[in-house]
Design a protein around this motif. Structure first.
Motif, PDB file in Angstrom:
ATOM      1  N   GLY A  53       0.948  -1.201  -0.246  1.00 56.40           N
ATOM      2  CA  GLY A  53      -0.106   0.293  -0.084  1.00 56.40           C
ATOM      3  C   GLY A  53       0.264   1.327   0.213  1.00 56.40           C
ATOM      4  N   ALA A  54       2.319   1.383   0.014  1.00 53.42           N
ATOM      5  CA  ALA A  54       2.619   2.400  -0.351  1.00 53.42           C
ATOM      6  C   ALA A  54       3.637   2.606  -0.954  1.00 53.42           C
ATOM      7  CB  ALA A  54       4.247   2.815   1.728  1.00 53.42           C
ATOM      8  N   GLU A  55       3.635   3.384  -2.032  1.00 49.54           N
ATOM      9  CA  GLU A  55       3.988   3.875  -3.072  1.00 49.54           C
ATOM     10  C   GLU A  55       5.760   3.844  -3.073  1.00 49.54           C
ATOM     11  OE1 GLU A  55       3.555   8.306  -5.386  1.00 49.54           O
ATOM     12  OE2 GLU A  55       2.327   6.105  -6.318  1.00 49.54           O
ATOM     13  N   ARG A  56       6.334   3.476  -3.703  1.00 46.97           N
ATOM     14  CA  ARG A  56       7.956   3.758  -3.271  1.00 46.97           C
ATOM     15  C   ARG A  56       9.113   3.722  -4.428  1.00 46.97           C
ATOM     16  NH1 ARG A  56      10.807   0.402   1.023  1.00 46.97           N
ATOM     17  NH2 ARG A  56       8.860   0.076   2.317  1.00 46.97           N
ATOM     18  N   VAL A  57       9.706   4.980  -4.118  1.00 43.65           N
ATOM     19  CA  VAL A  57      10.568   5.508  -6.024  1.00 43.65           C
ATOM     20  C   VAL A  57      11.284   3.882  -5.725  1.00 43.65           C
ATOM     21  CG1 VAL A  57      11.966   6.770  -6.142  1.00 43.65           C
ATOM     22  CG2 VAL A  57      10.376   7.464  -4.878  1.00 43.65           C
ATOM     23  N   ILE A  58      11.430   3.609  -7.377  1.00 49.58           N
ATOM     24  CA  ILE A  58      12.311   2.928  -8.018  1.00 49.58           C
ATOM     25  C   ILE A  58      14.050   3.639  -8.045  1.00 49.58           C
ATOM     26  CG2 ILE A  58      13.500   1.267  -9.238  1.00 49.58           C
ATOM     27  CD1 ILE A  58      10.020   1.128 -10.623  1.00 49.58           C
ATOM     28  N   THR A  59      15.003   3.184  -7.110  1.00 46.48           N
ATOM     29  CA  THR A  59      16.479   3.280  -6.726  1.00 46.48           C
ATOM     30  C   THR A  59      17.505   2.787  -8.058  1.00 46.48           C
ATOM     31  OG1 THR A  59      16.959   2.230  -5.186  1.00 46.48           O
ATOM     32  CG2 THR A  59      16.129   4.671  -4.927  1.00 46.48           C
ATOM     33  N   ASN A  60      17.516   1.171  -8.342  1.00 42.74           N
ATOM     34  CA  ASN A  60      17.974   0.593  -9.046  1.00 42.74           C
ATOM     35  C   ASN A  60      17.499  -0.712  -9.567  1.00 42.74           C
ATOM     36  OD1 ASN A  60      20.423  -0.983 -10.128  1.00 42.74           O
ATOM     37  ND2 ASN A  60      20.741  -0.754  -8.515  1.00 42.74           N
ATOM     38  N   LEU A  61      17.234  -0.750 -11.499  1.00 46.58           N
ATOM     39  CA  LEU A  61      16.658  -1.453 -11.956  1.00 46.58           C
ATOM     40  C   LEU A  61      17.306  -2.247 -12.102  1.00 46.58           C
ATOM     41  CD1 LEU A  61      13.042  -2.671 -12.366  1.00 46.58           C
ATOM     42  CD2 LEU A  61      13.882  -0.820 -14.459  1.00 46.58           C
ATOM     43  N   THR A  62      17.578  -3.731 -12.477  1.00 48.78           N
ATOM     44  CA  THR A  62      18.175  -4.857 -12.826  1.00 48.78           C
ATOM     45  C   THR A  62      17.382  -5.084 -13.306  1.00 48.78           C
ATOM     46  OG1 THR A  62      20.090  -4.152 -11.347  1.00 48.78           O
ATOM     47  CG2 THR A  62      20.401  -6.069 -12.596  1.00 48.78           C
ATOM     48  N   PRO A  63      17.824  -6.174 -14.702  1.00 52.85           N
ATOM     49  CA  PRO A  63      17.316  -7.905 -15.221  1.00 52.85           C
ATOM     50  C   PRO A  63      17.799  -8.029 -14.827  1.00 52.85           C
ATOM     51  CG  PRO A  63      18.550  -6.194 -17.323  1.00 52.85           C
ATOM     52  CD  PRO A  63      18.416  -5.136 -16.529  1.00 52.85           C
ATOM     53  N   ILE A  64      17.142  -9.756 -14.778  1.00 47.94           N
ATOM     54  CA  ILE A  64      17.511 -10.732 -14.828  1.00 47.94           C
ATOM     55  C   ILE A  64      17.360 -11.845 -15.840  1.00 47.94           C
ATOM     56  CG2 ILE A  64      17.884 -12.692 -13.509  1.00 47.94           C
ATOM     57  CD1 ILE A  64      16.763 -11.091 -11.464  1.00 47.94           C
ATOM     58  N   PRO A  65      18.435 -12.281 -16.753  1.00 55.86           N
ATOM     59  CA  PRO A  65      19.685 -11.772 -16.613  1.00 55.86           C
ATOM     60  C   PRO A  65      19.863 -11.472 -17.057  1.00 55.86           C
ATOM     61  CG  PRO A  65      19.148 -13.769 -18.745  1.00 55.86           C
ATOM     62  CD  PRO A  65      17.896 -13.664 -17.703  1.00 55.86           C
ATOM     63  N   PRO A  66      21.442 -10.154 -17.353  1.00 54.30           N
ATOM     64  CA  PRO A  66      21.718  -9.250 -17.599  1.00 54.30           C
ATOM     65  C   PRO A  66      21.451  -8.724 -19.112  1.00 54.30           C
ATOM     66  CG  PRO A  66      22.755  -9.987 -15.873  1.00 54.30           C
ATOM     67  CD  PRO A  66      22.364 -11.114 -15.926  1.00 54.30           C
ATOM     68  N   ALA A  67      21.840 -10.295 -19.889  1.00 55.07           N
ATOM     69  CA  ALA A  67      21.603 -10.380 -20.854  1.00 55.07           C
ATOM     70  C   ALA A  67      21.091 -11.486 -21.618  1.00 55.07           C
ATOM     71  CB  ALA A  67      23.227 -10.073 -21.799  1.00 55.07           C
ATOM     72  N   GLY A  68      20.192 -10.942 -22.987  1.00 49.18           N
ATOM     73  CA  GLY A  68      19.559 -11.763 -23.726  1.00 49.18           C
ATOM     74  C   GLY A  68      18.476 -11.685 -23.288  1.00 49.18           C
ATOM     75  N   THR A  69      17.172 -12.813 -23.097  1.00 48.95           N
ATOM     76  CA  THR A  69      15.881 -12.260 -22.634  1.00 48.95           C
ATOM     77  C   THR A  69      15.457 -12.362 -21.722  1.00 48.95           C
ATOM     78  OG1 THR A  69      15.572 -13.950 -24.333  1.00 48.95           O
ATOM     79  CG2 THR A  69      13.592 -13.698 -23.264  1.00 48.95           C
ATOM     80  N   VAL A  70      15.129 -11.129 -21.239  1.00 54.67           N
ATOM     81  CA  VAL A  70      15.006 -10.767 -19.067  1.00 54.67           C
ATOM     82  C   VAL A  70      13.488 -11.852 -19.324  1.00 54.67           C
ATOM     83  CG1 VAL A  70      14.680  -9.084 -17.919  1.00 54.67           C
ATOM     84  CG2 VAL A  70      15.918  -8.694 -19.835  1.00 54.67           C
ATOM     85  N   VAL A  71      13.758 -12.670 -18.080  1.00 52.90           N
ATOM     86  CA  VAL A  71      12.985 -13.348 -17.392  1.00 52.90           C
ATOM     87  C   VAL A  71      12.654 -12.661 -16.597  1.00 52.90           C
ATOM     88  CG1 VAL A  71      13.573 -15.518 -17.957  1.00 52.90           C
ATOM     89  CG2 VAL A  71      14.988 -14.933 -16.503  1.00 52.90           C
ATOM     90  N   ALA A  72      13.396 -12.132 -15.594  1.00 51.54           N
ATOM     91  CA  ALA A  72      12.789 -11.324 -14.261  1.00 51.54           C
ATOM     92  C   ALA A  72      13.766  -9.869 -14.188  1.00 51.54           C
ATOM     93  CB  ALA A  72      12.852 -12.179 -13.335  1.00 51.54           C
TER      94      ALA A  72
END
Length: 72
Positions: free
Chosen positions: A46-65
């Motif tokens: 219920g609390a709005e939070r600011v994203i300070t860092n966003l990292t795809p998993i895996p870093p290269a290739g098709t992102v799964v998370a």
């Protein structure tokens, strides 16, 4: 000689660092239909939070998370 915790500047700094760290949440989530951006916000418990860092998993290739670090 033992020092009183209340008089310990180092202890106070450690407590303040821990308090700041606890205000930061790390969230792992599946790929949504719209690609997330660092400028987006997440609602956690219920609390709005600011994203300070966003990292795809895996870093290269098709992102799964994504991993997002959010400030309170």
């Amino acid at each position: 000689m033992a020092r009183d915790v209340a008089d310990c500047d180092e202890c106070e700094q450690l407590i303040n660092r821990k308090a700041r760290r606890s205000a930061i949440a790390r969230v792992t989530f599946a790929v949504p239909t719209v690609e997330p951006q660092i400028t987006d916000k997440l609602v956690i418990d219920g609390a709005e939070r600011v994203i300070t860092n966003l990292t795809p998993i895996p870093p290269a290739g098709t992102v799964v998370a994504y991993k997002a670090w959010c400030a309170g």
